[in-house]
Design a protein around this motif. Structure first.
Motif, PDB file in Angstrom:
ATOM      1  N   PHE A   1       0.867  -1.173   0.000  1.00  0.00           N
ATOM      2  CA  PHE A   1       0.000   0.000   0.000  1.00  0.00           C
ATOM      3  C   PHE A   1       0.904   1.224   0.000  1.00  0.00           C
ATOM      4  O   PHE A   1       1.516   1.578   1.009  1.00  0.00           O
ATOM      5  N   LEU A   2       0.995   1.879  -1.145  1.00  0.00           N
ATOM      6  CA  LEU A   2       1.920   2.985  -1.362  1.00  0.00           C
ATOM      7  C   LEU A   2       1.302   4.306  -0.926  1.00  0.00           C
ATOM      8  O   LEU A   2       0.198   4.654  -1.348  1.00  0.00           O
ATOM      9  N   THR A   3       2.007   5.043  -0.053  1.00  0.00           N
ATOM     10  CA  THR A   3       1.580   6.363   0.396  1.00  0.00           C
ATOM     11  C   THR A   3       2.768   7.318   0.241  1.00  0.00           C
ATOM     12  O   THR A   3       3.910   6.866   0.048  1.00  0.00           O
ATOM     13  N   PRO A   4       2.551   8.633   0.349  1.00  0.00           N
ATOM     14  CA  PRO A   4       3.664   9.575   0.185  1.00  0.00           C
ATOM     15  C   PRO A   4       4.856   9.322   1.110  1.00  0.00           C
ATOM     16  O   PRO A   4       5.985   9.629   0.734  1.00  0.00           O
ATOM     17  N   VAL A   5       4.636   8.760   2.292  1.00  0.00           N
ATOM     18  CA  VAL A   5       5.771   8.505   3.201  1.00  0.00           C
ATOM     19  C   VAL A   5       6.729   7.450   2.642  1.00  0.00           C
ATOM     20  O   VAL A   5       7.865   7.351   3.100  1.00  0.00           O
TER      21      VAL A   5
ATOM     22  N   GLY B   1       0.180  18.459  -2.324  1.00  0.00           N
ATOM     23  CA  GLY B   1       1.010  19.061  -1.287  1.00  0.00           C
ATOM     24  C   GLY B   1       2.476  19.216  -1.631  1.00  0.00           C
ATOM     25  O   GLY B   1       2.882  19.188  -2.789  1.00  0.00           O
ATOM     26  N   SER B   2       3.277  19.368  -0.593  1.00  0.00           N
ATOM     27  CA  SER B   2       4.711  19.618  -0.771  1.00  0.00           C
ATOM     28  C   SER B   2       5.443  18.402  -1.337  1.00  0.00           C
ATOM     29  O   SER B   2       6.544  18.544  -1.858  1.00  0.00           O
ATOM     30  N   ASP B   3       4.863  17.235  -1.233  1.00  0.00           N
ATOM     31  CA  ASP B   3       5.474  16.016  -1.787  1.00  0.00           C
ATOM     32  C   ASP B   3       5.202  15.851  -3.281  1.00  0.00           C
ATOM     33  O   ASP B   3       5.693  14.911  -3.900  1.00  0.00           O
ATOM     34  N   MET B   4       4.418  16.747  -3.863  1.00  0.00           N
ATOM     35  CA  MET B   4       3.997  16.586  -5.253  1.00  0.00           C
ATOM     36  C   MET B   4       5.180  16.397  -6.190  1.00  0.00           C
ATOM     37  O   MET B   4       6.177  17.097  -6.105  1.00  0.00           O
TER      38      MET B   4
ATOM     39  N   HIS C   1       4.584  20.406  -9.823  1.00  0.00           N
ATOM     40  CA  HIS C   1       4.163  21.210  -8.669  1.00  0.00           C
ATOM     41  C   HIS C   1       3.566  22.539  -9.138  1.00  0.00           C
ATOM     42  O   HIS C   1       2.544  22.991  -8.610  1.00  0.00           O
ATOM     43  N   PHE C   2       4.178  23.145 -10.151  1.00  0.00           N
ATOM     44  CA  PHE C   2       3.675  24.402 -10.697  1.00  0.00           C
ATOM     45  C   PHE C   2       2.268  24.224 -11.266  1.00  0.00           C
ATOM     46  O   PHE C   2       1.371  25.029 -10.998  1.00  0.00           O
ATOM     47  N   ILE C   3       2.056  23.160 -12.025  1.00  0.00           N
ATOM     48  CA  ILE C   3       0.732  22.896 -12.610  1.00  0.00           C
ATOM     49  C   ILE C   3      -0.297  22.678 -11.498  1.00  0.00           C
ATOM     50  O   ILE C   3      -1.396  23.221 -11.536  1.00  0.00           O
TER      51      ILE C   3
ATOM     52  N   MET D   1      -3.605  24.334  -1.221  1.00  0.00           N
ATOM     53  CA  MET D   1      -2.906  23.045  -1.264  1.00  0.00           C
ATOM     54  C   MET D   1      -2.745  22.631  -2.732  1.00  0.00           C
ATOM     55  O   MET D   1      -3.733  22.373  -3.405  1.00  0.00           O
ATOM     56  N   PRO D   2      -1.504  22.606  -3.240  1.00  0.00           N
ATOM     57  CA  PRO D   2      -1.332  22.185  -4.633  1.00  0.00           C
ATOM     58  C   PRO D   2      -1.820  20.746  -4.825  1.00  0.00           C
ATOM     59  O   PRO D   2      -1.575  19.889  -3.980  1.00  0.00           O
ATOM     60  N   ILE D   3      -2.534  20.514  -5.913  1.00  0.00           N
ATOM     61  CA  ILE D   3      -3.079  19.190  -6.181  1.00  0.00           C
ATOM     62  C   ILE D   3      -3.190  18.969  -7.692  1.00  0.00           C
ATOM     63  O   ILE D   3      -3.496  19.886  -8.441  1.00  0.00           O
ATOM     64  N   LEU D   4      -2.888  17.757  -8.099  1.00  0.00           N
ATOM     65  CA  LEU D   4      -3.081  17.337  -9.489  1.00  0.00           C
ATOM     66  C   LEU D   4      -4.063  16.175  -9.480  1.00  0.00           C
ATOM     67  O   LEU D   4      -3.709  15.067  -9.092  1.00  0.00           O
TER      68      LEU D   4
END
Length: 178
Positions: A31-35, A75-78, A121-123, A131-134
């Motif tokens: 189960f893949l998460t940003p961490v 977020g910042s991990d994008m 991240h820019f997009i 909160m940046p989101i794609l």
């Protein structure tokens, strides 16, 4: 050739099992998460795995078939990127591309996305939110210019050699730590 990500393969946005699902976590599928994005190339080890109950709770359509590329999209991990050598399920903060067309080298796509982290991240920052989101649609509509397959393979061969040396050096350094 200029292609949108959605034209390269199947894009899957992850899903987390509901807290009401009994024993959703186990050892059936990673189960893949940003961490789990810690600068490595592969998602072979994740902090958590889903059980059969967890897989059934999210549904088979959320299983990302190997090989694939996963990208954090919030977020910042994008823009953090991983290669998946095994089937995975991810949470909803991650978009994965699987079933990649023959004209695209999987590792080339990985290196391309990884090198374009700031662009992603820019997009995502242009969505009008703090909160940046794609989301899946916007992620799928991102276009890149790809060289022919032979050129992709040549680039990957060179970068792969460098990455393997870095991985060996990191293993040596890890063994030196007391």
């Amino acid at each position: 050739m200029k292609l949108k990500l959605k034209d390269i393969g199947k894009i899957t946005t992850g899903k987390t099992p509901s807290k009401s699902v009994e024993k959703a976590f186990g050892n059936a599928v990673n189960f893949l998460t940003p961490v789990d994005f810690k600068g490595q190339r592969y998602s072979d080890v994740t902090e958590r795995s889903l059980s059969v109950n967890g897989i059934q709770a999210v549904g088979n359509k959320y299983i990302v078939k190997k090989p694939s590329v996963s990208v954090t999209c919030i977020g910042s991990d994008m823009g953090k990127t991983l290669l998946n050598r095994i089937n995975i399920v991810s949470n909803q903060q991650i978009n994965s591309i699987s079933e990649i067309i023959e004209e695209i080298n999987l590792k080339y796509l990985y290196y391309l996305l990884r090198s374009r982290r700031k662009h992603l991240h820019f997009i995502g920052s242009g969505q009008g939110s703090t909160m940046p989101i794609l989301n899946k649609r916007d992620f799928g509509n991102i276009e890149f210019v790809f060289p022919d397959r032979e050129k992709q393979d040549d680039i990957v061969q060179k970068l792969d050699i460098l990455d393997k040396k870095i991985e060996i050096n990191n293993q040596i350094n890890d063994n030196l730590v007391v």
